[in-house]
Enzyme design. Sequence first.
Site, mmCIF file in Angstrom:
data_model
loop_
_atom_site.group_PDB
_atom_site.id
_atom_site.type_symbol
_atom_site.label_atom_id
_atom_site.label_comp_id
_atom_site.label_asym_id
_atom_site.label_seq_id
_atom_site.Cartn_x
_atom_site.Cartn_y
_atom_site.Cartn_z
ATOM 1 N N GLY A 171 1.150 -6.520 -12.254
ATOM 2 C CA GLY A 171 1.872 -5.284 -12.531
ATOM 3 C C GLY A 171 2.876 -4.973 -11.432
ATOM 4 O O GLY A 171 3.447 -5.863 -10.800
ATOM 5 N N SER A 172 3.074 -3.691 -11.182
ATOM 6 C CA SER A 172 4.189 -3.251 -10.335
ATOM 7 C C SER A 172 4.076 -3.629 -8.871
ATOM 8 O O SER A 172 5.070 -3.551 -8.137
ATOM 9 C CB SER A 172 4.372 -1.736 -10.459
ATOM 10 O OG SER A 172 4.807 -1.395 -11.758
ATOM 11 N N VAL A 173 2.900 -4.033 -8.386
ATOM 12 C CA VAL A 173 2.820 -4.539 -7.011
ATOM 13 C C VAL A 173 3.747 -5.740 -6.853
ATOM 14 O O VAL A 173 4.320 -5.976 -5.791
ATOM 15 C CB VAL A 173 1.363 -4.920 -6.643
ATOM 16 C CG1 VAL A 173 1.301 -5.682 -5.328
ATOM 17 C CG2 VAL A 173 0.489 -3.676 -6.547
ATOM 18 N N PHE A 174 3.939 -6.469 -7.948
ATOM 19 C CA PHE A 174 4.794 -7.658 -7.903
ATOM 20 C C PHE A 174 6.262 -7.293 -7.695
ATOM 21 O O PHE A 174 7.059 -8.161 -7.299
ATOM 22 C CB PHE A 174 4.642 -8.463 -9.198
ATOM 23 C CG PHE A 174 5.279 -9.819 -9.134
ATOM 24 C CD1 PHE A 174 4.658 -10.872 -8.491
ATOM 25 C CD2 PHE A 174 6.525 -10.037 -9.725
ATOM 26 C CE1 PHE A 174 5.252 -12.119 -8.429
ATOM 27 C CE2 PHE A 174 7.131 -11.283 -9.672
ATOM 28 C CZ PHE A 174 6.493 -12.338 -9.012
ATOM 29 N N LYS A 175 6.621 -6.050 -7.932
ATOM 30 C CA LYS A 175 8.005 -5.637 -7.691
ATOM 31 C C LYS A 175 8.397 -5.841 -6.234
ATOM 32 O O LYS A 175 9.581 -5.987 -5.910
ATOM 33 C CB LYS A 175 8.199 -4.178 -8.108
ATOM 34 C CG LYS A 175 8.137 -3.974 -9.616
ATOM 35 C CD LYS A 175 8.128 -2.502 -10.000
ATOM 36 C CE LYS A 175 8.036 -2.350 -11.518
ATOM 37 N NZ LYS A 175 7.846 -0.939 -11.944
#
Length: 578
Positions: free
Chosen positions: A307-311
Amino acid sequence: MEEKHKTFHRKKTFWAFVICLAAFFGLSGRLVYLMVCSSAYYSEAADRLHQRERSIKAKRGRILDASGNVLADNRTVCTVSVIHNQITDPEAVVEVLSRELGLEEEEVRKRVEKYSAIERIKSNVDKETGDAIRSFGLDGVKVDEDYKRYYPYDSLASRVLGFTGADNQGIVGLEVKYEEYLQGEPGTILTVTDARGIEVDEKGESRLEPVDGEDLYISMDINIQQYATQLAQQVMEAKEAESVSILVMKPDNGEILAMVNVPEFDLNDPFSLPEGTDSTGLSEQERQDMLNQMWRNPCISDTYEPGSVFKTITAAAALEEGAVTMEDTFNCPGYVMVEDRRIRCHKVTGHGTQTFVQATMNSCNPVFVTVGLRLGAQNFYRYFEQFNLLEKTGVDLPGEAGTIMHRQEDIGAVELATISFGQSFQVTPIRLAATISSLINGGTAVTPHFGVKTVNADGEETRRFAYPAEEGVVSEDTVEKLRYMLEQVVENGGGHNGYVEGYRVGGKTATSQTLPRGTGRYIASFLGFAPADDPKVLALAIITNPQGTYYGGQVAAPVVRQLFENILPYLENLDYNV
């Protein structure tokens, strides 16, 4: 004619004498050879025929945390065996052993009556029971002291430490990974017997003493492990979650300070299924499958959509490539169209006009999709390789899984868009933490690890482990920009629940769906690090299927905040310069 017959008879007698004489000298020579030249060999062979050999287990090396607290130890136990030829009162032997060892008489009798050099009745017998059996003085019964693994903290770090089997060999976790150092070398007891197999008292026993295994010191800090476990249990109960994992490591060198996966299991009783498990009608294979799942370490063996941690990784790649600057502005109407696919923002009304820094603070999907498309599939994939995202970390635990990613040639516009905000592929928590460590520590790819050193029985260090590191993964300029942006996420953005008074904390929240989609099951996570400008500690909390509110910023970020509130002052006292 008669004279010829006598002559033939004399010749026959003569040659018979010669043959006998030759045979005599041949046998005499052979006898001299055997008695003189080969006497040592045959003497040793004769001794072997009259020796009974029993193995003595070596004391397994302990596992200790960074401060010397013992996490895996040994308890003295006994192995009870019988030697058939030496038993003078078989009925007494059967009666005593079945009673003291809690075994069926028929089972014991079968082994007592078995004609073998030595027959083991039971191992891992409590020392008190072994002493009691020894006190009966039964002929043919041998009680040898042995060692059994013991874990003072029961379930603490169970999926990390692992455990040993009946033979005292490691089965999972660090116990099996460092088996060659921990196991030691077994010894031997030799007993001399006569031709009937009866022990010769005056000869007694000779012993080849075992060599103790080496102690293993690991980077885990028991205080951090205990507190992280407590937090994980609290949030699992409060949110009725399926599981909670917390990983704490030093991003500058890869040392793992804590690795929690609740529910854990009892290391001193690792073959019992979790309490409340209905095992009725289970086949042996089904039961083993359930045990394997119970022993499994999700931090290294399970993959998930980050999810958004990968941003964080998307931002690092785009900044490094020059596909975006921190001042670039974007407009978010609440969605973005990619080919015929409408990809929504978590804020349905949109964020309007915002800079890239603000889009990171807001965790805005449309902006990251736009940035990912600017970067392009070929460049993005190149950074996956540069950031080691497609490789296993090499963590010193067995069972590490690899990243599940599209092949480069299969990444179209939609796949590229979903990858940009952390969906449609899967990584392990340890891989994600290691990659982000390299992006915030100055650009050095580190190997996550527990093993620090081994020490022998005299307390002397025998080896210090070294792990691969790769510099230049990303430029220092990108590192500084990324640290600033992630600090803003915590200071003023969606990660504000990870803020810790008096400390500079950076981080990123995430909320992702489990597969298959549409089941209403989510994973809430938060990755944080401190100090934001020179990270010394990184923590990743992952909560699987929390009930009620499931957003990472509201569920997982507070867990890391509480963890940091507790351990940052503690690490300061340990001179970690946080």
